[in-house]
Design an enzyme around this catalytic site. Sequence first.
Site, PDB file in Angstrom:
ATOM      1  CB  SER A 145     -39.304 -14.694  19.125  1.00 16.28           C
ATOM      2  OG  SER A 145     -39.824 -16.005  19.009  1.00 16.28           O
ATOM      3  CE1 TYR A 196     -33.915 -16.511  19.974  1.00 17.36           C
ATOM      4  CE2 TYR A 196     -36.070 -17.449  20.435  1.00 17.36           C
ATOM      5  CZ  TYR A 196     -35.226 -16.763  19.600  1.00 17.36           C
ATOM      6  OH  TYR A 196     -35.679 -16.324  18.375  1.00 17.36           O
TER       7      TYR A 196
END
Length: 297
Positions: free
Chosen positions: A188, A201
Amino acid sequence: MATTIKQHDGQFPAQKQDCQPGKEHVMDPTPHFTNPDYKPANKLQGKVALVTGGDSGIGRAVCHYFALEGATVAFTYVKSHEDKDAQDTLQILKQTKGSDAKDPKAIPADLGFDENCERVVDEVVNTYGRIDTLVNNAAEQHKASSVEEIDEERLLRVFRTSIFSYFFMCRHSLKHMREGSSIINTTSVNAYKGNAKLLDYTATKGAIVAFTRGLALQLVSKGIRVNGVAPGPIWTPLIPASFDEEESAKFGSQVPMKRAGQPSEVAPCYVFLACNADSSYITGQVLHPNGGTVVNA
């Protein structure tokens, strides 16, 4: 179907889902898993691909584009939570698959545990004989305003889904992969710029970048390439399942392009990295479909 979503003032309709994993079929608007302007070229003809978290979002689009390119596709999903999305994706793949490809397969599994990953790999290999491309894409995220809110149970859950599964899937898939095979890991933009609200995360996504680089060096002598894709804000079920109505409505407006991306705008990155004709000299690298955010990659 339009390439990008039609937004007014850079906003989506306000929406919130109360549990994870999120559900694609109840989103408004539904994410775009395909682009009619895409021209397949049989880049993955004869290949067998396994995609984790392939029932919705980026995973669904990757499965679809792989099928468009001639691959036989299997994907995992979370049983009961994602049954409807998984069946929808399975039907999409059956309609898309080429004449040389075998029927697609949807496999329910909690990939946070080694024995479940082994079972998935065994099922794919027993059905298709091998794995040519492994896409590690499963992820879980939850908001937290402070590190003090993240207890051991939550930390373990997020790490099991979002990085442990990557290790486990590679561990069991590699014995069925050969020279010319590839592994593609979904990380990400948050791994590069940080995210104060998604700390656990984000930590897993940083781990995925390091894992990708290390594994690429480990496997280069075997002729197996390992790369990653680091999407920016993409309109997937993770968004309404993670954020409140106001945050979902404005999602993606902070990037230079002033909009969220669609899964169909990310999936071609995976096709490129899976295709030896396109990316045979690329390993240990990460692609950045993120709407214009400049990162130190």
